[in-house]
Design an enzyme around this catalytic site. Structure first.
Site, PDB file in Angstrom:
ATOM      1  N   SER A   1       0.946  -1.377  -0.081  1.00 21.50           N
ATOM      2  CA  SER A   1      -0.031   0.026  -0.097  1.00 21.50           C
ATOM      3  C   SER A   1       0.904   1.138   0.060  1.00 21.50           C
ATOM      4  O   SER A   1       1.672   1.466   1.103  1.00 21.50           O
ATOM      5  CB  SER A   1      -0.873   0.132   1.308  1.00 21.50           C
ATOM      6  OG  SER A   1      -1.571   1.212   1.415  1.00 21.50           O
TER       7      SER A   1
ATOM      8  N   HIS B   1      -1.173  -1.107  -4.364  1.00 22.57           N
ATOM      9  CA  HIS B   1      -2.337  -0.828  -3.642  1.00 22.57           C
ATOM     10  C   HIS B   1      -2.341   0.858  -3.483  1.00 22.57           C
ATOM     11  O   HIS B   1      -1.575   1.312  -2.701  1.00 22.57           O
ATOM     12  CB  HIS B   1      -2.540  -1.535  -2.360  1.00 22.57           C
ATOM     13  CG  HIS B   1      -3.863  -1.383  -1.680  1.00 22.57           C
ATOM     14  ND1 HIS B   1      -5.060  -2.176  -2.131  1.00 22.57           N
ATOM     15  CD2 HIS B   1      -4.280  -0.843  -0.792  1.00 22.57           C
ATOM     16  CE1 HIS B   1      -6.139  -1.903  -1.431  1.00 22.57           C
ATOM     17  NE2 HIS B   1      -5.536  -1.008  -0.564  1.00 22.57           N
TER      18      HIS B   1
ATOM     19  N   ASP C   1      -4.665   3.680  -1.935  1.00 20.27           N
ATOM     20  CA  ASP C   1      -5.797   3.903  -1.000  1.00 20.27           C
ATOM     21  C   ASP C   1      -6.139   5.379  -1.046  1.00 20.27           C
ATOM     22  O   ASP C   1      -5.597   6.337  -1.006  1.00 20.27           O
ATOM     23  CB  ASP C   1      -5.222   3.823   0.362  1.00 20.27           C
ATOM     24  CG  ASP C   1      -5.190   2.349   0.957  1.00 20.27           C
ATOM     25  OD1 ASP C   1      -5.989   1.661   0.699  1.00 20.27           O
ATOM     26  OD2 ASP C   1      -3.947   1.989   1.339  1.00 20.27           O
TER      27      ASP C   1
ATOM     28  N   MET D   1      -8.893   8.164  -0.243  1.00 18.57           N
ATOM     29  CA  MET D   1      -9.889   8.356   0.931  1.00 18.57           C
ATOM     30  C   MET D   1     -10.370   9.981   0.701  1.00 18.57           C
ATOM     31  O   MET D   1      -9.506  10.759   0.325  1.00 18.57           O
ATOM     32  CB  MET D   1      -9.260   8.450   2.312  1.00 18.57           C
ATOM     33  CG  MET D   1      -8.323   7.107   2.307  1.00 18.57           C
ATOM     34  SD  MET D   1      -7.790   7.165   4.148  1.00 18.57           S
ATOM     35  CE  MET D   1      -6.757   5.336   3.947  1.00 18.57           C
TER      36      MET D   1
ATOM     37  N   HIS E   1      -8.287   1.268  -4.198  1.00 22.31           N
ATOM     38  CA  HIS E   1      -9.074   1.151  -3.212  1.00 22.31           C
ATOM     39  C   HIS E   1      -9.759   2.444  -2.815  1.00 22.31           C
ATOM     40  O   HIS E   1      -9.243   3.476  -2.221  1.00 22.31           O
ATOM     41  CB  HIS E   1      -8.385   0.437  -2.173  1.00 22.31           C
ATOM     42  CG  HIS E   1      -9.370   0.191  -0.661  1.00 22.31           C
ATOM     43  ND1 HIS E   1      -8.621  -0.008   0.278  1.00 22.31           N
ATOM     44  CD2 HIS E   1     -10.540   0.216  -0.557  1.00 22.31           C
ATOM     45  CE1 HIS E   1      -9.709  -0.220   1.196  1.00 22.31           C
ATOM     46  NE2 HIS E   1     -10.800  -0.131   0.790  1.00 22.31           N
TER      47      HIS E   1
ATOM     48  N   MET F   1     -12.161   4.499  -0.905  1.00 22.43           N
ATOM     49  CA  MET F   1     -12.810   4.640   0.515  1.00 22.43           C
ATOM     50  C   MET F   1     -13.443   6.152   0.328  1.00 22.43           C
ATOM     51  O   MET F   1     -12.968   7.025   0.995  1.00 22.43           O
ATOM     52  CB  MET F   1     -11.772   4.710   1.588  1.00 22.43           C
ATOM     53  CG  MET F   1     -11.349   3.211   1.771  1.00 22.43           C
ATOM     54  SD  MET F   1      -9.827   3.146   2.918  1.00 22.43           S
ATOM     55  CE  MET F   1      -8.610   3.280   1.614  1.00 22.43           C
TER      56      MET F   1
ATOM     57  N   MET G   1     -11.858  -6.216   4.816  1.00 21.45           N
ATOM     58  CA  MET G   1     -11.113  -5.322   5.675  1.00 21.45           C
ATOM     59  C   MET G   1     -10.584  -5.823   6.842  1.00 21.45           C
ATOM     60  O   MET G   1     -11.818  -6.299   7.690  1.00 21.45           O
ATOM     61  CB  MET G   1     -11.853  -3.990   5.872  1.00 21.45           C
ATOM     62  CG  MET G   1     -11.691  -2.980   4.665  1.00 21.45           C
ATOM     63  SD  MET G   1     -10.552  -2.356   3.778  1.00 21.45           S
ATOM     64  CE  MET G   1      -9.650  -1.549   5.266  1.00 21.45           C
TER      65      MET G   1
ATOM     66  N   ASP H   1      -6.790  -6.650   3.854  1.00 20.07           N
ATOM     67  CA  ASP H   1      -6.336  -5.350   3.945  1.00 20.07           C
ATOM     68  C   ASP H   1      -6.236  -4.827   5.471  1.00 20.07           C
ATOM     69  O   ASP H   1      -7.552  -4.684   5.896  1.00 20.07           O
ATOM     70  CB  ASP H   1      -6.830  -4.274   2.851  1.00 20.07           C
ATOM     71  CG  ASP H   1      -6.198  -2.963   2.821  1.00 20.07           C
ATOM     72  OD1 ASP H   1      -5.216  -2.767   3.543  1.00 20.07           O
ATOM     73  OD2 ASP H   1      -6.908  -2.056   2.388  1.00 20.07           O
TER      74      ASP H   1
HETATM   75  C1  DX5 Z   1      -6.458   1.471   5.611  1.00 21.32           C
HETATM   76  C2  DX5 Z   1      -6.065   1.082   4.003  1.00 21.32           C
HETATM   77  C3  DX5 Z   1      -4.995   0.239   3.731  1.00 21.32           C
HETATM   78  C4  DX5 Z   1      -3.687   0.608   4.567  1.00 21.32           C
HETATM   79  C5  DX5 Z   1      -3.001  -0.651   5.308  1.00 21.32           C
HETATM   80  O1  DX5 Z   1      -7.778   2.227   5.353  1.00 21.32           O
HETATM   81  O2  DX5 Z   1      -7.204   0.353   3.348  1.00 21.32           O
HETATM   82  O3  DX5 Z   1      -4.452  -0.271   2.566  1.00 21.32           O
HETATM   83  O4  DX5 Z   1      -2.932   1.416   4.043  1.00 21.32           O
HETATM   84  O5  DX5 Z   1      -1.835  -0.483   6.008  1.00 21.32           O
HETATM   85  P1  DX5 Z   1      -1.388  -1.228   7.107  1.00 21.32           P
HETATM   86  O6  DX5 Z   1      -0.710  -2.451   6.304  1.00 21.32           O
HETATM   87  O7  DX5 Z   1      -0.236  -0.448   7.729  1.00 21.32           O
HETATM   88  O8  DX5 Z   1      -2.384  -1.681   7.874  1.00 21.32           O
HETATM   89 ZN    ZN Z   2      -6.486  -0.212   1.404  1.00 22.80          ZN
END
Ligand code: DX5
Ligand code: ZN
Length: 258
Positions: A23, A48, A50, A52, A81, A83, A171, A205
């Protein structure tokens, strides 16, 4: 047409091949292209991303413009991903930016309100979620469906059974931040899916690391996201190998997912 095809399960394995997806949330954003190259050189299969929006989760990260910039520097599979609330608003932008997969949250696709997902049923596909799956495919992307820790796994069944999704993301932390602790009881959701769907990509994840991977692997996960454990390691390549070896060992162990 999707840019890159997805790997398929082979004989003797109870799931598709292990895919390790660092990620980039845990990378140095000021050096993103170099960080991505470093991960690919060390054995990462996917990156990956993320996304947000400060509404679906209490954090802001990045959007399609960053993916478009990144695409100029890497050929890697970009696993985005989302969110975000109203994920349908962003599909075309991510496709144009060069994403390979868009994973959206079931809870967000069911409606704009935080509690709209309570109207979802395990035996009936929700029209807005179906439309979202079709929209992602029509944009030429692979489709991922993500479940928050509190969302029952049964609610994903109608979309998998209808062949609308390529991957389910379970998740194992509350979405929003990297570096949180793995929730081992959530791995059981992956086992429910794996027992029914040997060919499905099942992603986990949140909190994945050499110390937690065996639980997720035993449950049948094959796509492993890890942020802090990979980027924070003195040698990320070692961690990537450990994660992959755990998944492959479980896939060929002959033990039922649990
Ligand atoms: C959290 C993200 C993850 C995050 C994982 O909302 O979706 O992808 O980056 O990070 P670690 O591996 O540090 O938990
Ligand atoms: Zn993620």
């Amino acid at each position: 047409m999707t840019r890159v095809s997805l790997p398929k399960r082979v004989d003797g394995h109870d799931r598709p091949p292990a895919i390790i997806a660092p990620s980039i949330l845990s990378s140095d954003f000021a050096r993103l292209a170099d960080e991505c190259k470093r991960m690919v050189d060390m054995g990462a299969d996917w990156l990956h991303v993320d996304v947000m929006d400060g509404h679906f989760v209490p954090n802001l990260t990045l959007g399609a413009p960053i993916v478009a910039s990144l695409r100029k520097h890497t050929a890697a599979f970009l696993d985005c991903h989302l969110m975000t609330t109203s994920p349908e608003l962003w599909v075309k932008d991510f496709a144009k930016a060069g994403a390979d997969m868009v994973t959206f949250h079931l809870e967000a696709a069911a409606g704009p309100g935080p509690d709209d997902w309570h109207s979802l049923r395990p035996d009936e596909a929700h029209p807005a979620v179906v439309d979202m799956c079709h929209g992602v495919r029509a944009a030429g992307l692979h489709v991922g469906l993500a479940l928050r820790p509190a969302t029952p796994v049964e609610l994903a069944m109608p979309y998998i059974e209808q062949g609308l999704v390529d991957m389910v993301l379970v998740m194992t932390v509350e979405p929003g931040f990297g570096g949180q602790s793995f929730m081992p009881d959530k791995a059981a959701k992956a086992a429910v899916l794996r027992k029914k769907f040997p060919d499905l990509l099942i992603q986990v994840d949140g909190g994945l690391a050499p110390s937690t991977i065996d639980r997720a692997a035993a449950a049948g996960a094959n796509v492993i996201v890890a942020g802090s454990a990979i980027f924070g390691a003195p040698d990320p390549g070692v961690v990537i190998r450990q994660l992959r070896n755990s998944v492959t060992a479980a896939a060929t162990s002959g033990k039922a997912p649990h």
